[in-house]
Design an enzyme around this catalytic site. Structure first.
Site, short mmCIF file in Angstrom:
data_model
loop_
_atom_site.label_atom_id
_atom_site.label_comp_id
_atom_site.label_asym_id
_atom_site.label_seq_id
_atom_site.Cartn_x
_atom_site.Cartn_y
_atom_site.Cartn_z
N GLY A 101 -0.64 3.55 -0.76
CA GLY A 101 -1.27 4.06 -1.99
C GLY A 101 -2.50 3.27 -2.39
O GLY A 101 -2.84 2.25 -1.80
N ARG A 104 -5.82 -0.85 -4.86
CA ARG A 104 -6.96 -1.43 -5.61
C ARG A 104 -8.11 -0.44 -5.68
O ARG A 104 -9.28 -0.83 -5.70
CB ARG A 104 -7.41 -2.73 -5.00
CG ARG A 104 -7.74 -2.60 -3.54
CD ARG A 104 -8.90 -3.41 -3.23
NE ARG A 104 -8.96 -3.59 -1.79
CZ ARG A 104 -9.43 -4.67 -1.25
NH1 ARG A 104 -9.85 -5.64 -1.99
NH2 ARG A 104 -9.50 -4.76 0.05
N LYS A 123 -13.42 0.60 -6.52
CA LYS A 123 -12.62 -0.23 -5.62
C LYS A 123 -12.64 -1.66 -6.14
O LYS A 123 -13.70 -2.27 -6.21
CB LYS A 123 -13.19 -0.15 -4.20
CG LYS A 123 -12.31 -0.82 -3.16
CD LYS A 123 -12.72 -0.43 -1.76
CE LYS A 123 -11.94 -1.19 -0.71
NZ LYS A 123 -12.37 -0.85 0.65
N GLY A 136 -5.10 -6.10 -6.67
CA GLY A 136 -5.90 -4.93 -7.06
C GLY A 136 -7.38 -5.23 -7.19
O GLY A 136 -8.14 -4.38 -7.65
N ARG A 193 -17.33 4.13 -5.28
CA ARG A 193 -17.63 4.94 -4.11
C ARG A 193 -17.37 6.41 -4.40
O ARG A 193 -16.67 6.75 -5.35
CB ARG A 193 -16.88 4.44 -2.88
CG ARG A 193 -15.39 4.34 -3.04
CD ARG A 193 -14.77 3.76 -1.77
NE ARG A 193 -13.32 3.78 -1.87
CZ ARG A 193 -12.52 3.34 -0.92
NH1 ARG A 193 -13.00 2.84 0.19
NH2 ARG A 193 -11.21 3.39 -1.08
N ARG A 200 -6.26 11.26 2.41
CA ARG A 200 -6.13 10.64 3.75
C ARG A 200 -4.97 11.27 4.51
O ARG A 200 -4.12 11.93 3.90
CB ARG A 200 -5.82 9.14 3.56
CG ARG A 200 -6.86 8.42 2.75
CD ARG A 200 -6.20 7.32 1.89
NE ARG A 200 -7.17 6.78 0.93
CZ ARG A 200 -7.90 5.70 1.16
NH1 ARG A 200 -7.75 5.03 2.27
NH2 ARG A 200 -8.78 5.29 0.27
N ASP A 270 -3.69 5.48 7.00
CA ASP A 270 -4.07 5.49 5.58
C ASP A 270 -5.58 5.32 5.44
O ASP A 270 -6.11 5.45 4.33
CB ASP A 270 -3.33 4.39 4.82
CG ASP A 270 -3.47 3.02 5.47
OD1 ASP A 270 -3.11 2.91 6.66
OD2 ASP A 270 -3.94 2.08 4.82
P1 AMP Z 1 -6.57 -1.55 3.77
O1 AMP Z 1 -6.06 -2.12 5.05
O2 AMP Z 1 -7.64 -2.37 3.09
O3 AMP Z 1 -6.99 -0.14 3.92
O4 AMP Z 1 -5.36 -1.60 2.73
C1 AMP Z 1 -4.06 -1.21 3.01
C2 AMP Z 1 -3.27 -1.08 1.76
O5 AMP Z 1 -3.26 -2.32 1.04
C3 AMP Z 1 -3.77 -0.04 0.77
O6 AMP Z 1 -2.66 0.54 0.16
C4 AMP Z 1 -4.58 -0.86 -0.20
O7 AMP Z 1 -4.67 -0.24 -1.45
C5 AMP Z 1 -3.76 -2.14 -0.28
N1 AMP Z 1 -4.57 -3.29 -0.67
C6 AMP Z 1 -5.51 -3.93 0.06
N2 AMP Z 1 -6.04 -4.94 -0.65
C7 AMP Z 1 -5.43 -4.95 -1.86
C8 AMP Z 1 -5.54 -5.74 -3.04
N3 AMP Z 1 -6.39 -6.76 -3.13
N4 AMP Z 1 -4.75 -5.42 -4.07
C9 AMP Z 1 -3.88 -4.42 -4.01
N5 AMP Z 1 -3.73 -3.63 -2.94
C10 AMP Z 1 -4.49 -3.89 -1.87
MG MG Z 2 -7.23 1.45 3.17
#
Ligand code: AMP
Ligand code: MG
Length: 521
Positions: A101, A104, A123, A136, A193, A200, A270
Site C-alpha cells: 500500500g 508514504r 510522496k 511515511g 507526482r 499498480r 507493486d
Molecule cells: P518501494 O520499494 O519504495 O516501492 O516501497 C515498497 C513499499 O514500502 C511500499 O508499500 C511503500 O509505500 C513502502 N515504503 C517505502 N518507504 C517507506 C517509508 N519511508 N515509509 C512508509 N512506507 C514506506
Molecule cells: Mg513502490
C-alpha cells in the site's frame, strides 16, 4: 487562489476503508483509506515544473509560489478534496509480500484539464495505515532523484509518471542509507507526482490473494471504465483484453528503458503501473558501461534479479502475476496464457526492432538479430559508454568502415583495452554494419538525423544526479535547475552543455549514489 477542476473518481467510486484511524493495519475489502498529510515543520519550495503546473490548469504566473507550497507540501488540503492512501500488495524480489500500500504516498485528488485526467500524489507526506514499520517520509536525495528522472524520462519519450514540485519539509528524517547501522539525519522532502492513475499490478493482486473477488471486480471494472474505455463494457472478454493491453503497454515501456539504458532497480509488482508507466523512482540507474548484468540496486547485488538485461523477462514474470490476479474474473487460463506466450515470443523481436532504430536501419533483414547480438556481445566485452557509443555511431560512414573504431573512440573507458581480439571483433562488426547499411537507400546524413532522434545525447547519469543532490543539500539549487533544463531536450545538441556529454568521471565509479544505490529513501 488555486482553483482546480477536481474530478475524484477512484475515491468516489471504489470502496473506502471505513476506519478513519491512521494506525498501521490490514485493510480489508477496501481500495483505499482516508488520510491527512502531515503538517510540515517549515516548508520551502525548491522547484516546480511550470509545464506540469499548467497541465492541471494553474496559471503559474498568476499564482503565488506560497500557495503552491501550501498545497504541495501537505500544509493545506484543497477544499472539496479528501486525501487518501491506496491499498495494494505485491511480489517483491519474486516472493509474495502481502499488503504493502501507499506507505508514504498520499493522493490529493484527481484533476481534469484539457481532456486529461491527472491524479496528484505527495510522496513523503507522512504515515498512512500502510506505512508498516517505516515513517511515511522521504529525504531530499531520493526526492531529487525522482523529480529529475521522471521528467527526464518523459522528455526522452518514455511513458512515465510526472513530477510537479519539489519541496523541503523543514523536518529532519533519520535514515541508515547503507543499512550498516549508521543512521543519520537528512533533510525531509516531498515530491508531488502526477499520472493519469497510480493503479499498480499490486492493487489487483491484494484482493485475489484474499479471495475478495467482489472488490477485485469493482477495481477491474473501474480501471476499464476510466482508463481503458475502448475495451467496452466490463465482461470476461474485456478482462482478457485488459491483460493484453497492459502487456502491450508494458512491453513498449520496457523497450524504451532498454533503448535509453534505464535500469529501474526494483521491478516488484507493486512498482508496475497498470497504464504501463515507469513508476517509483528508487534505486534506479543509467547504464554507463554497456552491461546486461548491471543493476544499481545494492539490495539486489547478490542475485541481480532486476539487472538491465533481464528487465523484459521480469515484465513477463510480473504480467504472469497480474494474470493470476485477474483469473478469478475470467475463470479460464488458456486466453491469459496465450497473451503471456505472445509476450514471450514478441519481446526478442521487439528488442531487434528497437535496436534497428538505434542503428539507423529502416528496413528489416533476416540477419538483423545477429547484427544486434554481435554488437551487444562486443559492447559488453569492452567497457563502452552506451550513450556516447550510439550518439557517436551516427557519424559512421558506410563507405569507410575502417574509421568505425575512431568514430566511437570516445565511448571506451580504457582505450588500451581495445587491442587484439576485441579490436578484431570491433572491426569485423563495423564491416558487417557497413554492408548492412549498404542494403538501404539512405544517405549517411539522413541516417544520422534519424539516429539522433532515438539515441539521446544527454541522460541523467548517476553522478549527475548525485552532484545535483550534493549542491542542493548545501542549499544551492542552481545545478538542479541546470539539469532540469538540460534534460528537457535530451536529443538536442545543446553545445553549451557539452560537459554533460561525457563518460562517468573516475571518482564516481564506486561512489555511493553514483554506482551503488540502496533502497533507503
Ligand atoms: P518501494 O520499494 O519504495 O516501492 O516501497 C515498497 C513499499 O514500502 C511500499 O508499500 C511503500 O509505500 C513502502 N515504503 C517505502 N518507504 C517507506 C517509508 N519511508 N515509509 C512508509 N512506507 C514506506
Ligand atoms: Mg513502490
Amino acid at each position: 487562489m488555486i482553483q482546480l477542476k477536481i474530478k475524484d473518481k477512484f475515491s468516489i467510486e471504489l470502496p473506502a476503508d471505513p476506519d478513519m484511524d491512521n494506525s498501521r493495519r490490514q485493510v480489508l475489502e477496501a481500495c483505499f483509506s482516508y488520510v491527512t498529510p502531515k503538517k510540515p515543520g517549515n516548508p520551502s519550495l525548491i522547484h516546480f515544473s511550470p509545464e506540469m503546473v499548467q497541465a492541471i490548469g494553474i496559471d503559474y504566473k498568476a499564482v503565488k509560489s506560497m500557495e503552491l507550497l501550501k498545497i504541495f507540501s501537505g500544509e493545506e488540503v484543497l477544499s472539496n478534496t479528501r486525501p487518501y492512501a491506496m491499498c495494494y500488495g505485491g511480489h517483491q524480489f519474486g516472493s509474495w509480500a502481502g499488503q504493502l500500500g501507499d506507505g508514504r504516498a498520499i493522493n490529493l485528488c484527481e484533476v481534469e484539464h484539457n481532456g486529461k485526467n491527472w491524479a496528484l500524489q505527495l510522496k513523503g507526506a507522512g504515515e498512512t495505515p500502510y506505512s508498516r514499520s517505516a515513517d511515511g517520509l522521504a529525504v531530499l536525495r531520493s526526492s531529487i532523484r525522482e523529480y529529475l528522472c521522471s521528467e527526464a524520462m518523459f522528455h526522452l519519450g518514455v511513458p512515465t509518471t510526472r513530477a510537479l514540485s519539489l519541496v523541503l519539509t523543514g523536518d529532519e528524517v533519520l535514515r541508515d542509507m547503507l543499512y550498516d547501522g549508521h543512521p543519520e539525519y537528512e533533510k525531509g522532502a516531498i515530491v508531488c507526482r502526477m499520472a493519469e492513475s497510480f493503479i499498480r499490478f499490486g492493487n489487483f493482486e491484494i484482493f485475489t490473494s484474499r479471495g475478495d473477488t467482489k472488490t477485485l471486480k469493482a477495481l477491474a471494472d473501474f480501471t476499464i471504465r476510466h482508463h481503458f474505455p475502448q475495451l467496452g463494457r466490463p465482461s470476461k472478454e474485456a478482462y482478457i483484453k485488459l491483460l493484453k493491453e497492459v502487456a502491450d503497454r508494458s512491453l513498449e515501456m520496457v523497450m524504451h528503458w532498454q533503448r535509453v539504458g534505464f535500469v529501474h532497480g526494483v521491478m516488484n509488482t507493486d512498482n508496475m503501473s497498470i497504464l504501463g508507466l515507469t513508476i517509483d523512482y528508487g534505486p534506479y540507474g543509467w547504464l554507463e558501461g554497456y552491461d546486461h548484468g548491471w543493476t544499481p540496486n545494492t539490495t539486489d547485488r547478490q542475485f541481480k534479479r532486476y539487472r538491465y538485461g533481464t528487465q523484459p523477462q521480469i515484465v513477463l514474470w510480473n504480467l504472469l502475476q497480474l494474470a493470476n490476479a485477474l483469473h478469478p474474473l475470467i475463470e479460464e487460463s488458456e486466453p491469459l496464457e496465450a497473451i503471456l506466450r505472445e509476450f514471450r515470443d514478441n519481446y526478442p523481436k521487439a528488442n531487434v526492432t528497437m535496436m534497428r532504430k538505434k542503428l539507423g536501419l529502416q528496413t528489416k533483414e533476416a540477419d538483423d538479430a545477429k547484427v544486434v547480438a554481435d554488437l551487444e556481445a562486443v559492447l559488453q566485452a569492452s567497457e563502452t559508454d552506451m550513450t556516447i557509443f550510439f550518439r557517436k555511431l551516427a557519424n559512421f560512414a558506410k563507405n569507410r568502415p575502417e574509421e568505425g573504431l575512431k568514430i566511437v573512440e570516445e565511448a571506451f573507458y580504457t582505450l588500451e583495452e581495445i587491442e587484439g581480439g576485441i579490436k578484431n571483433q570491433w572491426e569485423q562488426w563495423f564491416g558487417v554494419y557497413a554492408d548492412r547499411l549498404k542494403m538501404e537507400d539512405v544517405s549517411d546524413k539522413q541516417r544520422k538525423m534519424e539516429m539522433d532522434k532515438v539515441n539521446p545525447k544527454y541522460v541523467l547519469r548517476n553522478y549527475m544526479a548525485q552532484l545535483g543532490i550534493d549542491s542542493a543539500d548545501e542549499g544551492d539549487y542552481s545545478l538542479l535547475e541546470e539539469l532540469f533544463n538540460l534534460l528537457k531536450d535530451p536529443y538536442g545538441e545543446q553545445p553549451e552543455m557539452e560537459k554533460w556529454f561525457a563518460k562517468r568521471p573516475d571518482w564516481a565509479r564506486h561512489k555511493v549514489g553514483c554506482s551503488m544505490l540502496s533502497c533507503s529513501s
